[in-house]
Design a protein around this motif. Structure first.
Motif, PDB file in Angstrom:
ATOM      1  N   ALA A 275      -8.195 -17.012  41.702  1.00  0.00           N
ATOM      2  CA  ALA A 275      -8.439 -15.664  42.211  1.00  0.00           C
ATOM      3  C   ALA A 275      -8.505 -15.662  43.733  1.00  0.00           C
ATOM      4  O   ALA A 275      -7.986 -14.747  44.396  1.00  0.00           O
ATOM      5  CB  ALA A 275      -9.744 -15.116  41.622  1.00  0.00           C
TER       6      ALA A 275
ATOM      7  N   ARG B 245      -7.147 -16.561  31.393  1.00  0.00           N
ATOM      8  CA  ARG B 245      -8.104 -16.055  32.374  1.00  0.00           C
ATOM      9  C   ARG B 245      -7.946 -16.810  33.702  1.00  0.00           C
ATOM     10  O   ARG B 245      -7.874 -18.039  33.751  1.00  0.00           O
ATOM     11  CB  ARG B 245      -9.520 -16.231  31.854  1.00  0.00           C
ATOM     12  CG  ARG B 245     -10.581 -15.211  32.316  1.00  0.00           C
ATOM     13  CD  ARG B 245     -10.538 -14.847  33.755  1.00  0.00           C
ATOM     14  NE  ARG B 245     -11.423 -13.725  34.074  1.00  0.00           N
ATOM     15  CZ  ARG B 245     -11.604 -13.282  35.296  1.00  0.00           C
ATOM     16  NH1 ARG B 245     -10.972 -13.848  36.313  1.00  0.00           N
ATOM     17  NH2 ARG B 245     -12.399 -12.255  35.527  1.00  0.00           N
ATOM     18  N   THR B 246      -7.882 -16.062  34.785  1.00  0.00           N
ATOM     19  CA  THR B 246      -7.781 -16.646  36.119  1.00  0.00           C
ATOM     20  C   THR B 246      -9.106 -17.307  36.505  1.00  0.00           C
ATOM     21  O   THR B 246     -10.181 -16.734  36.295  1.00  0.00           O
ATOM     22  CB  THR B 246      -7.466 -15.554  37.150  1.00  0.00           C
ATOM     23  OG1 THR B 246      -6.409 -14.731  36.663  1.00  0.00           O
ATOM     24  CG2 THR B 246      -7.056 -16.156  38.480  1.00  0.00           C
TER      25      THR B 246
ATOM     26  N   ASP C 182     -14.299 -13.079  39.785  1.00  0.00           N
ATOM     27  CA  ASP C 182     -13.986 -11.844  40.517  1.00  0.00           C
ATOM     28  C   ASP C 182     -14.599 -11.871  41.908  1.00  0.00           C
ATOM     29  O   ASP C 182     -13.978 -11.446  42.886  1.00  0.00           O
ATOM     30  CB  ASP C 182     -14.503 -10.624  39.742  1.00  0.00           C
ATOM     31  CG  ASP C 182     -13.714 -10.367  38.467  1.00  0.00           C
ATOM     32  OD1 ASP C 182     -12.676 -11.043  38.253  1.00  0.00           O
ATOM     33  OD2 ASP C 182     -14.126  -9.493  37.675  1.00  0.00           O
TER      34      ASP C 182
ATOM     35  N   ASP D 250     -11.319  -7.446  31.558  1.00  0.00           N
ATOM     36  CA  ASP D 250     -12.312  -7.937  32.512  1.00  0.00           C
ATOM     37  C   ASP D 250     -13.375  -6.857  32.715  1.00  0.00           C
ATOM     38  O   ASP D 250     -13.498  -6.263  33.782  1.00  0.00           O
ATOM     39  CB  ASP D 250     -11.616  -8.275  33.838  1.00  0.00           C
ATOM     40  CG  ASP D 250     -12.582  -8.783  34.900  1.00  0.00           C
ATOM     41  OD1 ASP D 250     -13.628  -9.349  34.533  1.00  0.00           O
ATOM     42  OD2 ASP D 250     -12.279  -8.598  36.104  1.00  0.00           O
TER      43      ASP D 250
ATOM     44  N   ASP E 291      -7.019 -10.758  36.915  1.00  0.00           N
ATOM     45  CA  ASP E 291      -7.861 -11.660  36.127  1.00  0.00           C
ATOM     46  C   ASP E 291      -7.073 -12.421  35.081  1.00  0.00           C
ATOM     47  O   ASP E 291      -7.628 -13.271  34.381  1.00  0.00           O
ATOM     48  CB  ASP E 291      -8.962 -10.857  35.435  1.00  0.00           C
ATOM     49  CG  ASP E 291      -8.391  -9.727  34.588  1.00  0.00           C
ATOM     50  OD1 ASP E 291      -7.848  -8.774  35.177  1.00  0.00           O
ATOM     51  OD2 ASP E 291      -8.491  -9.784  33.343  1.00  0.00           O
TER      52      ASP E 291
ATOM     53  N   ASP F 260     -15.701 -12.080  33.942  1.00  0.00           N
ATOM     54  CA  ASP F 260     -16.131 -13.268  34.681  1.00  0.00           C
ATOM     55  C   ASP F 260     -16.488 -12.848  36.105  1.00  0.00           C
ATOM     56  O   ASP F 260     -15.666 -12.933  37.019  1.00  0.00           O
ATOM     57  CB  ASP F 260     -15.017 -14.320  34.690  1.00  0.00           C
ATOM     58  CG  ASP F 260     -15.450 -15.644  35.317  1.00  0.00           C
ATOM     59  OD1 ASP F 260     -16.489 -15.671  35.995  1.00  0.00           O
ATOM     60  OD2 ASP F 260     -14.719 -16.641  35.146  1.00  0.00           O
TER      61      ASP F 260
END
Length: 419
Positions: A331, A325-326, A374, A362, A295, A370
């Motif tokens: 992702a 944040r990814t 995910d 996360d 993440d 998020d």
């Protein structure tokens, strides 16, 4: 070119010892001091000349002519070329081939280098080739700077010389004598603890934000009699894990923390490179993969973050580390990377996805929680993963105890299936 240039009977010609890679054309006096220090401490050595600027009156065990030939070149041609970078690269290549041969004959008890930039570069070639457990020591002015590319993922001892390795004064005499004492202690300890790798060694990747999961997995595997090695997934850790697998030191892999893949895919600072996940596939060992800390993307201080990421969600992890944040798209790209690597797997493998979050950041109420991003990872992995590879989803957070229990149980079952 064949390593036979060294001599087909090299195992009878040389005595096992510490390999000293030096430039005898520029450092003969300093090397003489070092050899005397080695003798005082009872250290045998193999002196390798990597100098290209000229000849030396010192007689090495392996000459610069031989080192150049091992790289497919001629020392006289290199000297006429007068191109420092090209000649250094050639000698680094020759030294690498030389060390491979010496190691294969059981002649290397350690490696020692000293000097400035040239000798540090030569040392980096040696560090890359020498197996873990063989003592590696560099004495240089360069070690006060960023040595990450030189050391990379190897077990190296660095001694800052403070002054240049130049001359034969009292300070240098004392420095080299103390350095020889350190090498003597390293060699003695390495010989005393020389053992074969255990047949049940498990590798685990961990990060600060997956520490609880890694600790739980470690304790469980350790209680069952397994040797467990934990690798800090900050680039060098992933590369180290891959090297350990290739050297046959790891027989099972619990890749709990695959955050380095996110940095490789997105462009973070802690990538382990594009070959991450290759070793376990190539060596055909059972493995379990989890999306630990995918993440986040790792950067340095805020001012180091590339402009293209401005406007994204960031978190200061430490004064020198900023996390990003990814996104859902990123992702999904990580999922495709993992699936593409596992496509070639011949040993048993499984993927486990904890659906309540992939890291301490996360989790519900945490800054990087998020579920949409995910879920993008989960859906893409389901789509891209080879059909016969199990994808096990668990309604829990990655740091919940039941995830470590499931991951370890799955890995041990895969191991049983592999026999």
């Amino acid at each position: 070119m064949s390593a036979e240039i060294l001599n087909p009977d090299i195992s009878r010609e040389l005595t096992p010892g510490v390999v000293i890679a030096a430039t005898l054309d520029t450092k003969p006096g300093e090397v003489e001091l070092l050899l005397k220090a080695f003798k005082r401490h009872g250290l045998s050595y193999i002196l390798v000349d990597c100098g290209v600027l000229g000849s030396s009156t010192m007689k090495p065990d392996i000459s610069a002519t031989q080192i150049a030939a091992l790289a497919g070149s001629d020392i006289d041609d290199l000297r006429r070329l007068a191109n420092r970078e090209a000649t250094l690269r050639t000698m680094m290549e020759g030294l690498s081939v030389c060390l491979d041969t010496l190691v294969s004959h059981g002649l290397v008890r350690g490696f020692f280098a000293m000097g400035g930039g040239t000798n540090t570069a030569l040392a980096s070639a040696a560090f890359a080739r020498l197996p873990y457990g063989i003592p590696k020591l560099l004495v240089a002015t360069t070690v006060s700077g960023d040595m990450s590319r030189i050391v990379d993922a190897k077990d190296v001892v660095l001694i800052h010389s403070v002054v240049d390795i130049l001359g034969t004064g009292q300070y240098l005499r004392s420095l080299l004598d103390r350095s020889a004492a350190v090498m003597s202690a390293l060699v003695t300890d390495a010989q005393a603890h020389r053992t074969s790798s255990p047949a049940n060694c498990v590798g685990i990747t961990a990060f600060g934000s997956t520490t609880r999961a890694a600790n739980a997995a470690f304790e469980r595997l350790n209680s069952l009699g397994h040797e467990v090695l934990v690798f800090h997934a900050r680039g060098s850790g992933g590369r180290a894990a891959e090297t350990f697998i290739r050297e046959g030191r790891i027989n099972l892999m619990l890749d709990l923390t695959t955050t380095e893949i996110t940095d490789e895919v997105v462009g973070g600072f802690l990538t382990a490179g594009p070959t991450r996940l290759d070793a376990a596939v190539e060596k055909a060992i059972p493995q379990v993969i989890l999306p630990g800390a995918i993440d986040m993307v790792n950067f340095g201080p805020m001012e180091t973050i590339p402009a293209k990421f401005h406007g994204r969600q960031f978190l200061r992890h430490t004064p020198t580390t900023t996390l990003m944040r990814t996104s859902a798209e990123e992702a999904a790209s990580v999922a495709r990377f993992i699936a593409s690597k596992l496509e070639r797997a011949t040993a048993p493998v499984a993927a486990i996805v904890p659906t309540r979050g992939f890291s301490a950041y996360d989790a519900e109420g945490a800054p990087f929680f998020d579920p949409i991003a995910d879920q993008a990872f989960v859906e893409e992995l389901e789509h891209a993963l080879r059909a016969d590879i199990p994808l096990i989803k668990i309604d829990a957070h990655i740091n919940d105890p039941e995830v470590a229990e499931l991951a370890t149980d799955t890995l041990l079952q895969l191991a049983r299936n592999n026999h």
